[in-house]
Write an enzyme that holds these catalytic residues in place. Structure first.
Site, PDB file in Angstrom:
ATOM      1  CG  ASP A   1      -9.656   1.226  -0.222  1.00 21.78           C
ATOM      2  OD1 ASP A   1      -8.691   1.186  -1.005  1.00 21.78           O
ATOM      3  OD2 ASP A   1      -9.542   1.162   1.013  1.00 21.78           O
TER       4      ASP A   1
ATOM      5  CG  ASP B   1      -2.255   0.635   0.979  1.00 20.35           C
ATOM      6  OD1 ASP B   1      -2.353   1.446   0.040  1.00 20.35           O
ATOM      7  OD2 ASP B   1      -3.205   0.354   1.732  1.00 20.35           O
TER       8      ASP B   1
END
Lengths: 455, 455
Positions: free
Chosen positions: A223, A166
């Site tokens: 997301d 990430d």
């Protein structure tokens, strides 16, 4: 290749030109992910749940991972291709150990990650883990910046098969150095690990030239959330940047529109079919985030649909795309095998963006979709499982598509059939043939038109 | 009575003051709809589908109406209270007959409306029909302006039990005259017909003083669509105008947030439960628009939930409302029977507006909801059907609520129980206890907060 094409021939030209560029892309040289990764990931459903006292079944823990690994195998998911189970954020202690190593949370992973990895491998599954390039992970756990070599080594020692990196708490310059650098550190361990980069979700589109060189897959966008709005938002984003994304995708290097949320709370059955179908057109990783202990059977049926998984995993690895929007209907096509003498088979999805009424009937011929193989096609409806028979390019076909739902057909080329000359017109036919939408005061503009569209 | 209350006591005061105004409302004097109407209506699912050649099962026709009437009876809907079947727009010929009478479409209603009405009555159901006050209906069929007396007489002759009067193609002045006037024409026929007015959906809120005098129910807002967005939009609208709407509702005169879309394409099971629960809090008409021939069993289970229907149909007829919004949780309360010495029983709905993750746990005591009866309450979970036992006002309770879902409890007052003094705090506890939402570039602001909220 504009979205506003008027002639079927233009569809074919668009496809052909685009994919001539593919051989020039250099892929991450680890030989992995020759088809899009499939598996299960904690984030969308379980987030950063660390309170195992109050939420023993839903906290990020070795118990959740082992139970899910068991169900991936016993529920037929592994056999269907979902072969990798991945922990997202919140698995580690808040501090590294004195030697600088990441250590798993002692109460939630009392047996350690190596032990969990062994358990997962014992089920015939692969094991994935999460790291973050910045100083911290998105949820505030230790980040990999300044620890790239050590973390790559640690993951290799734990027999990790897949790493999601990430990008919270990092600058653009950090990421431009860090994502390629960590790719090399992973390769230097000697252990083969699929490398999932969140890089472009934090960056401009200029990084797409570099992605296939360093990453096996990459998160393009925000997301996913547990709603139809979110699924449509992601689809719209992929449609908008279709030229860039289709050009970057191929065996070993894939765009990732994020997790399958099928089986959770926010999607109806029709909407769940739509996510599965469009993800397979996009050659997307099929990574579920759901509760395999508690899911309606229709959700499992969609996730385990072998025909749609076969489209997603097609060995040619050519990403499909939106080829036409007409009224409230989107038409998506993907070139798939078998192919012969420059003629391809196709997966086709009709997506109905309507928010009311009954199904919409779409009348079309294969040639109007750009499917012009002389021998015609053997056609199958991939959700009903029904074989529809042989259609020449000019044969009339139809599809009845539910609001916020899809119909998905597979067209396999059939060699040796001589087509006839016929004239036909694609028609999007709404059941409602009235003159217009009810004009109620205060009413918001309807998001789709009721008019019959010819093209 | 502000939405921003901080003290539980304020909830009780708000409720009491509001409903002191009810006795002053004069209701339409036909003795009908003493509880909110229940039934089935064509519009949301079938719209103006008139092409019976291509869509024989879905066109507006006597076949659709008779088949649905059969299923309302055989499927247990009539027994559960869904006793009225209603045709919406598009049932008539495009022109009146030479004597000015409305006539049904000859090909779609070959037996005529009187015959259909007889068929419906033979099933033990009531029969409803649609008209529009303007020159035309919304879909362009003949309107009732200038034909009020004749149309009212025609409907009475057809043994109609329920009339929905829409308001397209009319001015505000037309409607201010027409809705009251048609009410009188209906009454003058001598046949009792429930009168559903679309009046306020086209008007300012000034008409609410007049609605109970002339209408049994009225559409407050735009047409519902087959999506969770639409359900939330309607709920938000009702929350915004809660003071006006709760003041106007009561036996014989109800607000109508529009049809139940449960069993169609756009709502998940959790979202369907949410519509059913909130509609029952709003004392809303429960009028389905769906395909009873083809519906998942979970949808039928929700629609046939006797406990929730009992809340909707509570004989006191006191409309409930939103009493608190905290983070992503809405809390709704409705006063219901049994009641004693100024103390009421309550229906309570927790609505979770989150769009991701697992369930949210809500910890509370009845007194924090304003439920302070000394004897406490006998509590039941209306979706699981589980009896939760006796709770005094200060006892700790919890509810685990799914994203885009609800939990609904019924609190029946229990006389004779002596409460204890305890201290407790309502807590909205997210499973995710991380410091914040993932901060991905390009990410839209999440529509709800992850923080733990105390109040």
């Amino acid at each position: 290749c504009s979205m506003e094409m008027e002639l079927p021939a233009a569809v074919v030209i668009c496809f052909s030109v685009l994919h001539l560029t593919l051989p020039g892309v250099r892929a991450l040289d680890n030989g992995l992910a020759l088809t899009p990764p499939m598996g299960w990931l904690t984030w969308e459903r379980y987030r950063c749940t660390t309170n195992c006292r109050d939420f023993p079944d839903d906290c990020i823990s070795e118990k959740l991972m082992k139970t899910t690994a068991d169900l991936l195998k016993s529920g037929g998911y592994l056999e269907a291709g979902y072969d990798t189970i991945i922990i997202d954020d919140c698995w580690s202690e808040k501090k590294r150990d004195p030697s600088g190593r990441l250590v798993p949370d002692k109460s939630r992973f009392p047996s350690g990650i190596k032990s969990l990895s062994n358990y997962v491998h014992g089920k015939g599954l692969k094991f994935g883990i999460y790291a973050n390039f910045g100083n911290y992970t998105c949820a505030g756990y230790p980040g990999t910046m300044n620890y790239q070599k050590l973390d790559a080594t640690t993951f290799a020692e734990w027999d990790v098969d897949y790493v999601k990196l990430d990008g919270c708490y990092s600058t653009e310059a950090d990421r431009d150095e860090g994502y390629p650098s960590f790719s090399k550190h992973l390769n230097n361990t000697g252990r083969l690990m699929v490398y999932s980069c969140s890089w472009p979700a934090y960056a401009s589109h200029s990084v797409y030239d570099k992605l296939p060189t360093y990453c096996n897959l990459w998160r393009n966008y925000a997301d996913i959330e547990d709603s139809w709005n979110s699924v449509l938002d992601i689809i719209d984003h992929f449609n908008k940047y279709s030229r860039i994304y289709t050009g970057a995708a191929g065996p070993g290097h894939w765009n990732d529109p994020d997790m399958l949320i099928i089986g959770n709370f926010g999607l109806s059955e029709e909407q769940s079919k739509a996510q599965m179908a469009i993800w397979s057109i996009f050659a997307a990783p099929l990574i579920m985030s759901n509760d395999l202990r508690n899911m309606p059977s229709w959700a499992a049926d969609i996730l385990l649909n072998k025909d749609i998984i076969a489209v997603d995993q097609d060995p040619l690895g050519i990403m499909g795309e939106l080829v036409k929007q007409t009224g409230h209907i989107d038409i998506y096509l993907r070139k798939i095998s078998p192919h012969s003498q420059g003629q391809y088979s196709y997966a086709c999805v009709f997506l109905n963006r309507a928010v009311g009424g009954a199904k919409t009937r779409i009348k079309f011929t294969p040639s109007q979709l750009g499917l012009t193989a002389d021998g015609g096609y053997i056609v199958k409806d991939l959700f009903t499982g029904e074989s529809l028979g042989h259609y020449s390019p000019t044969d009339s076909m139809k599809a009845d598509v539910a609001p916020s739902g899809v119909v998905m057909y597979r067209f396999n080329i059939a060699i040796g059939y001589h087509s006839q000359n016929e004239i036909s017109v694609i028609t999007v036919q709404n059941f409602d043939e009235s003159s217009g939408y009810k004009a109620i005061t205060n009413k918001k503009k309807p998001s789709w038109s009721w008019k019959t569209v010819l093209y």
